[in-house]
Design a protein around this motif. Sequence first.
Motif, short mmCIF file in Angstrom:
data_model
loop_
_atom_site.label_atom_id
_atom_site.label_comp_id
_atom_site.label_asym_id
_atom_site.label_seq_id
_atom_site.Cartn_x
_atom_site.Cartn_y
_atom_site.Cartn_z
N ALA A 10 -56.57 -29.13 -87.42
CA ALA A 10 -57.76 -28.89 -86.60
C ALA A 10 -57.39 -28.26 -85.28
CB ALA A 10 -58.51 -30.20 -86.37
N GLU A 11 -56.22 -28.66 -84.73
CA GLU A 11 -55.79 -28.12 -83.44
C GLU A 11 -55.34 -26.66 -83.55
OE1 GLU A 11 -52.79 -30.72 -82.06
OE2 GLU A 11 -54.15 -32.35 -81.51
N THR A 12 -54.73 -26.32 -84.68
CA THR A 12 -54.22 -24.95 -84.85
C THR A 12 -55.24 -24.02 -85.48
OG1 THR A 12 -53.29 -25.57 -87.01
CG2 THR A 12 -51.84 -25.75 -85.09
N PHE A 13 -56.30 -24.53 -86.08
CA PHE A 13 -57.29 -23.68 -86.75
C PHE A 13 -58.12 -22.91 -85.73
CE2 PHE A 13 -61.60 -23.02 -88.36
CZ PHE A 13 -61.33 -22.26 -89.49
N SER A 14 -58.42 -21.65 -86.05
CA SER A 14 -59.25 -20.82 -85.19
C SER A 14 -60.14 -19.94 -86.06
CB SER A 14 -58.40 -19.95 -84.27
OG SER A 14 -59.21 -19.07 -83.54
N PHE A 15 -61.40 -19.80 -85.65
CA PHE A 15 -62.32 -18.93 -86.36
C PHE A 15 -62.00 -17.46 -86.11
CE2 PHE A 15 -64.82 -22.84 -86.30
CZ PHE A 15 -65.39 -22.84 -87.56
N VAL A 16 -61.27 -17.19 -85.03
CA VAL A 16 -60.95 -15.81 -84.66
C VAL A 16 -59.75 -15.32 -85.46
CG1 VAL A 16 -60.31 -14.26 -82.79
CG2 VAL A 16 -61.87 -16.17 -82.34
N ASN A 17 -59.97 -14.26 -86.21
CA ASN A 17 -58.90 -13.66 -87.01
C ASN A 17 -58.01 -12.81 -86.09
OD1 ASN A 17 -57.33 -12.00 -88.74
ND2 ASN A 17 -58.82 -12.24 -90.38
N PRO A 18 -56.74 -13.18 -85.94
CA PRO A 18 -55.86 -12.42 -85.02
C PRO A 18 -55.66 -10.97 -85.45
CG PRO A 18 -54.58 -13.97 -86.34
CD PRO A 18 -56.02 -14.29 -86.58
N TRP A 19 -55.71 -10.70 -86.76
CA TRP A 19 -55.54 -9.33 -87.25
C TRP A 19 -56.68 -8.44 -86.75
CZ3 TRP A 19 -51.12 -7.67 -89.19
CH2 TRP A 19 -50.25 -8.59 -89.78
N ILE A 20 -57.91 -8.96 -86.84
CA ILE A 20 -59.07 -8.19 -86.37
C ILE A 20 -59.01 -8.02 -84.86
CG2 ILE A 20 -61.58 -8.23 -86.12
CD1 ILE A 20 -61.76 -9.58 -88.82
N ARG A 21 -58.66 -9.09 -84.18
CA ARG A 21 -58.61 -9.07 -82.72
C ARG A 21 -57.62 -8.04 -82.21
NH1 ARG A 21 -56.00 -13.93 -79.11
NH2 ARG A 21 -56.28 -12.96 -77.06
N TYR A 22 -56.38 -8.08 -82.72
CA TYR A 22 -55.35 -7.17 -82.21
C TYR A 22 -55.51 -5.75 -82.74
CZ TYR A 22 -52.99 -11.11 -80.07
OH TYR A 22 -52.69 -12.19 -79.28
N PHE A 23 -56.09 -5.62 -83.92
CA PHE A 23 -56.36 -4.27 -84.42
C PHE A 23 -57.40 -3.58 -83.55
CE2 PHE A 23 -58.61 -1.15 -87.00
CZ PHE A 23 -57.55 -0.42 -87.52
N LEU A 24 -58.45 -4.33 -83.17
CA LEU A 24 -59.47 -3.78 -82.28
C LEU A 24 -58.88 -3.44 -80.92
CD1 LEU A 24 -62.43 -3.03 -81.83
CD2 LEU A 24 -62.86 -5.39 -81.15
N PHE A 25 -57.97 -4.30 -80.45
CA PHE A 25 -57.33 -4.06 -79.15
C PHE A 25 -56.52 -2.76 -79.18
CE2 PHE A 25 -53.32 -4.36 -76.77
CZ PHE A 25 -53.82 -4.31 -75.48
N PHE A 26 -55.64 -2.61 -80.18
CA PHE A 26 -54.80 -1.40 -80.25
C PHE A 26 -55.63 -0.16 -80.56
CE2 PHE A 26 -51.39 -4.58 -81.06
CZ PHE A 26 -50.56 -4.21 -80.01
N PHE A 27 -56.68 -0.34 -81.35
CA PHE A 27 -57.61 0.76 -81.65
C PHE A 27 -58.25 1.27 -80.36
CE2 PHE A 27 -62.06 1.94 -82.39
CZ PHE A 27 -61.93 2.95 -83.33
N SER A 28 -58.74 0.33 -79.54
CA SER A 28 -59.37 0.70 -78.27
C SER A 28 -58.35 1.24 -77.28
CB SER A 28 -60.08 -0.52 -77.67
OG SER A 28 -61.06 -1.02 -78.54
N PHE A 29 -57.16 0.63 -77.28
CA PHE A 29 -56.11 1.04 -76.35
C PHE A 29 -55.68 2.48 -76.63
CE2 PHE A 29 -51.61 1.45 -75.13
CZ PHE A 29 -51.71 1.12 -73.78
N LEU A 30 -55.61 2.86 -77.89
CA LEU A 30 -55.21 4.22 -78.26
C LEU A 30 -56.20 5.24 -77.70
CD1 LEU A 30 -53.28 6.01 -79.98
CD2 LEU A 30 -54.86 5.71 -81.88
N PHE A 31 -57.48 4.96 -77.87
CA PHE A 31 -58.50 5.89 -77.36
C PHE A 31 -58.64 5.79 -75.85
CE2 PHE A 31 -59.69 5.90 -81.82
CZ PHE A 31 -60.07 7.22 -82.02
N TRP A 32 -58.27 4.64 -75.28
CA TRP A 32 -58.27 4.50 -73.83
C TRP A 32 -57.22 5.42 -73.20
CZ3 TRP A 32 -54.65 1.96 -70.39
CH2 TRP A 32 -55.14 1.77 -69.10
N VAL A 33 -56.03 5.45 -73.78
CA VAL A 33 -54.97 6.35 -73.33
C VAL A 33 -55.40 7.81 -73.51
CG1 VAL A 33 -52.58 7.12 -73.74
CG2 VAL A 33 -53.14 4.67 -73.78
#
Length: 270
Positions: A10-33
């Motif tokens: 229960a302590e380690t479980f998260s509804f947030v998928n890290p793959w989606i989170r970091y993919f969106l981050f790098f996706f946005s970062f690429l276009f930000w640059v």
Amino acid sequence: MDRESNLNRAETFSFVNPWIRYFLFFFSFLFWVFSLLIVGIGVYAKVQKATDTVRDTFLIDPAVILIVVGVVIFFITFCGCIGALRENIRLLKTFSFSLTLVFLIQLVIAVMGFFHSDQARDALGKFVKKAIVHYRDDLDLQNLMDYIQKEFQCCGWNNYTDWSWNLYFNCTHENPSSERCAVPYSCCTPVPGEAVINTMCGFGVQTQKYQDANKSIYSVGCADRAVMWLESHLLLVGALTLGLALPQIAGIVLSQILISQIQNEITSPL
């Protein structure tokens, strides 16, 4: 033992998928640059250009257009970057809304251009007319028009006599310019084996009839050439449209998924 493992899970479980989170981050970062690069090119072009006192060219200045587009992309992708990294719902909603708005505007323009092709042609014609009128006033516009005419092998918007719209190339007898009745060198057909470009090849062409002018310049207007190019490159146009739309749709979908996951994380009793 089972109770402890359930608590740890229960302590380690998260509804947030890290793959989606970091993919969106790098996706946005690429276009930000990419947006920073566009703004940098636009600012450099504007600074390097001679002082422009013609206000009428502001909205069609390629440097200004680059800066505006770059700033818009910067704002949107900044919200996506920080929103994904910090799991900030407000920034993610701003990112999703802005991207959706831009996508819908592009879609409306494309649909209107398809179903109202005559009006779209007239609107584009007004842009080209301004570019012709201020051809000698703005170096970026001059380079843009020269590039278009050489690549599409055309001259003017409707035909080569459109260059009379320009103060220097105007073909009236009252015009004292040495370039009276001429067209830019980019209208000229290349001479085989010519090492040095003859920048005076279009002098006096506007006084010639179509058959005579066709021997030395591209006498067809860029409007007709653009239509011919689109009709012969439909697959390429479709691929470019799809390539432009897919990243935007992906950004909208991923941000909405991430927003939903963050909201589930907040409302979860775990």
